[in-house]
Design an enzyme around this catalytic site. Structure first.
Site, PDB file in Angstrom:
ATOM      1  N   ASP A  47       0.857  -1.188   0.000  1.00 41.07           N
ATOM      2  CA  ASP A  47       0.000   0.000   0.000  1.00 41.07           C
ATOM      3  C   ASP A  47       0.888   1.231   0.000  1.00 41.07           C
ATOM      4  O   ASP A  47       1.886   1.279   0.728  1.00 41.07           O
ATOM      5  CB  ASP A  47      -0.883   0.049   1.257  1.00 41.07           C
ATOM      6  CG  ASP A  47      -2.162  -0.746   1.116  1.00 41.07           C
ATOM      7  OD1 ASP A  47      -2.416  -1.305   0.041  1.00 41.07           O
ATOM      8  OD2 ASP A  47      -2.917  -0.808   2.106  1.00 41.07           O
ATOM      9  N   ARG A  58       2.102  13.263 -11.787  1.00 41.34           N
ATOM     10  CA  ARG A  58       2.935  12.080 -11.527  1.00 41.34           C
ATOM     11  C   ARG A  58       2.602  11.050 -12.599  1.00 41.34           C
ATOM     12  O   ARG A  58       1.488  10.587 -12.705  1.00 41.34           O
ATOM     13  CB  ARG A  58       2.654  11.526 -10.136  1.00 41.34           C
ATOM     14  CG  ARG A  58       3.047  12.479  -9.011  1.00 41.34           C
ATOM     15  CD  ARG A  58       2.782  11.848  -7.643  1.00 41.34           C
ATOM     16  NE  ARG A  58       3.017  12.764  -6.554  1.00 41.34           N
ATOM     17  CZ  ARG A  58       4.129  12.821  -5.825  1.00 41.34           C
ATOM     18  NH1 ARG A  58       5.134  12.001  -6.103  1.00 41.34           N
ATOM     19  NH2 ARG A  58       4.249  13.680  -4.849  1.00 41.34           N
ATOM     20  N   HIS A  61       3.647   6.096 -15.318  1.00 38.54           N
ATOM     21  CA  HIS A  61       4.571   5.103 -14.774  1.00 38.54           C
ATOM     22  C   HIS A  61       4.070   3.672 -14.958  1.00 38.54           C
ATOM     23  O   HIS A  61       2.868   3.427 -14.979  1.00 38.54           O
ATOM     24  CB  HIS A  61       4.772   5.327 -13.270  1.00 38.54           C
ATOM     25  CG  HIS A  61       5.284   6.682 -12.927  1.00 38.54           C
ATOM     26  ND1 HIS A  61       4.942   7.326 -11.772  1.00 38.54           N
ATOM     27  CD2 HIS A  61       6.130   7.529 -13.595  1.00 38.54           C
ATOM     28  CE1 HIS A  61       5.539   8.507 -11.723  1.00 38.54           C
ATOM     29  NE2 HIS A  61       6.260   8.655 -12.819  1.00 38.54           N
ATOM     30  N   LYS A  71      -2.732  -1.929 -10.046  1.00 40.56           N
ATOM     31  CA  LYS A  71      -2.944  -0.944  -8.978  1.00 40.56           C
ATOM     32  C   LYS A  71      -4.437  -0.696  -8.779  1.00 40.56           C
ATOM     33  O   LYS A  71      -5.205  -0.706  -9.736  1.00 40.56           O
ATOM     34  CB  LYS A  71      -2.279   0.387  -9.334  1.00 40.56           C
ATOM     35  CG  LYS A  71      -0.778   0.316  -9.469  1.00 40.56           C
ATOM     36  CD  LYS A  71      -0.204   1.661  -9.888  1.00 40.56           C
ATOM     37  CE  LYS A  71       1.304   1.583 -10.056  1.00 40.56           C
ATOM     38  NZ  LYS A  71       1.853   2.842 -10.563  1.00 40.56           N
ATOM     39  N   HIS A 118       0.314   4.365 -15.787  1.00 39.11           N
ATOM     40  CA  HIS A 118      -0.608   5.093 -14.920  1.00 39.11           C
ATOM     41  C   HIS A 118      -0.019   6.439 -14.520  1.00 39.11           C
ATOM     42  O   HIS A 118       1.185   6.566 -14.324  1.00 39.11           O
ATOM     43  CB  HIS A 118      -0.887   4.258 -13.657  1.00 39.11           C
ATOM     44  CG  HIS A 118      -1.650   5.007 -12.626  1.00 39.11           C
ATOM     45  ND1 HIS A 118      -1.047   5.576 -11.524  1.00 39.11           N
ATOM     46  CD2 HIS A 118      -2.967   5.305 -12.541  1.00 39.11           C
ATOM     47  CE1 HIS A 118      -1.974   6.185 -10.803  1.00 39.11           C
ATOM     48  NE2 HIS A 118      -3.142   6.040 -11.397  1.00 39.11           N
ATOM     49  N   TYR A 131      -2.839   4.016  -2.984  1.00 36.93           N
ATOM     50  CA  TYR A 131      -3.022   2.920  -3.932  1.00 36.93           C
ATOM     51  C   TYR A 131      -2.407   1.630  -3.422  1.00 36.93           C
ATOM     52  O   TYR A 131      -1.435   1.623  -2.687  1.00 36.93           O
ATOM     53  CB  TYR A 131      -2.478   3.270  -5.319  1.00 36.93           C
ATOM     54  CG  TYR A 131      -1.044   3.716  -5.400  1.00 36.93           C
ATOM     55  CD1 TYR A 131      -0.066   2.872  -5.900  1.00 36.93           C
ATOM     56  CD2 TYR A 131      -0.674   4.998  -5.016  1.00 36.93           C
ATOM     57  CE1 TYR A 131       1.251   3.286  -6.015  1.00 36.93           C
ATOM     58  CE2 TYR A 131       0.641   5.426  -5.131  1.00 36.93           C
ATOM     59  CZ  TYR A 131       1.597   4.563  -5.627  1.00 36.93           C
ATOM     60  OH  TYR A 131       2.900   4.971  -5.738  1.00 36.93           O
ATOM     61  N   ASP A 169      10.345  12.341 -14.654  1.00 36.16           N
ATOM     62  CA  ASP A 169       9.182  12.477 -15.526  1.00 36.16           C
ATOM     63  C   ASP A 169       9.386  13.504 -16.628  1.00 36.16           C
ATOM     64  O   ASP A 169       8.592  13.570 -17.565  1.00 36.16           O
ATOM     65  CB  ASP A 169       7.923  12.798 -14.712  1.00 36.16           C
ATOM     66  CG  ASP A 169       7.405  11.578 -13.961  1.00 36.16           C
ATOM     67  OD1 ASP A 169       7.797  10.445 -14.305  1.00 36.16           O
ATOM     68  OD2 ASP A 169       6.603  11.758 -13.021  1.00 36.16           O
TER      69      ASP A 169
END
Length: 190
Positions: A47, A58, A61, A71, A118, A131, A169
């Site tokens: 988690d 973000r 990924h 996820k 994601h 998540y 990123d």
């Protein structure tokens, strides 16, 4: 609990049934039997929780084999635009995405299966994002796709000049240059 299929096979929106009164609210965020019946059979092993401010993006990924991850994502406080991109080469929906607003108000969750990248953009002043993952995080197998890849056509609903990105990123490749999952062999391509 309502589990809704999306245009991308395996990606599902989960709308919980919320019970509220003058004390607050209660809802079921995970029910193994209900999720299994909807085709979500995961053994959650990790988690995670993150806190971000408005304009943070973000993603996108994913992890390469043998550390691919499914996820189950949700927002505890605030709101995000959450995006799943099909990176399964050979899939009929390869390169397509689903974008869903997740918030502390709607309490929606998104299930992102293995074979998808994601990411999320923060829409509120602040967000707490949580998540579950069905495999451990392995930095050496972490991969990414450029959030602004024109081939993906994602409308992040935030002005691009306001995005706050991690260093990694800012250098992710476009989907056409990324290491992706092969739909037929079920392995990651080099």
């Amino acid at each position: 609990m309502k589990i809704i299929d999306t245009a991308l096979e395996g990606v599902k929106i989960i709308e919980p049934r919320i019970f509220g009164d003058d004390r607050g609210y209660f809802f079921e965020s995970w029910n193994e039997k209900k999720f299994f019946e909807a085709g979500i059979a995961c053994n959650w092993v990790q988690d995670n929780e993150s806190k971000s401010r408005f304009g943070v993006l973000r993603g996108l990924h994913y992890q390469a084999a043998p550390y691919t991850q499914a996820k189950l994502v949700r927002v505890i406080q605030g709101a995000v635009l959450d995006v799943a991109v099909d990176i399964r080469k050979g899939s009929p929906t390869f390169g397509q995405h689903v974008a869903v607003e997740l918030s502390s108000e709607n309490k929606r969750q998104l299930f992102v299966p293995r074979g998808f990248a994601h990411g999320f953009a923060v829409l509120s002043d602040e967000v707490i994002f949580a998540y579950k993952c069905d495999n451990i995080y392995m930095p050496s197998h972490e991969r990414g796709i450029a959030f602004d890849d024109p081939d993906l056509g994602i409308n992040w609903r935030v002005s691009v000049d306001k995005f706050i990105l991690s260093a990694k990123d800012t250098v992710n490749p476009r989907l056409r240059d990324a290491q992706v999952f092969d739909w037929n062999t079920k392995e990651y391509l080099q």
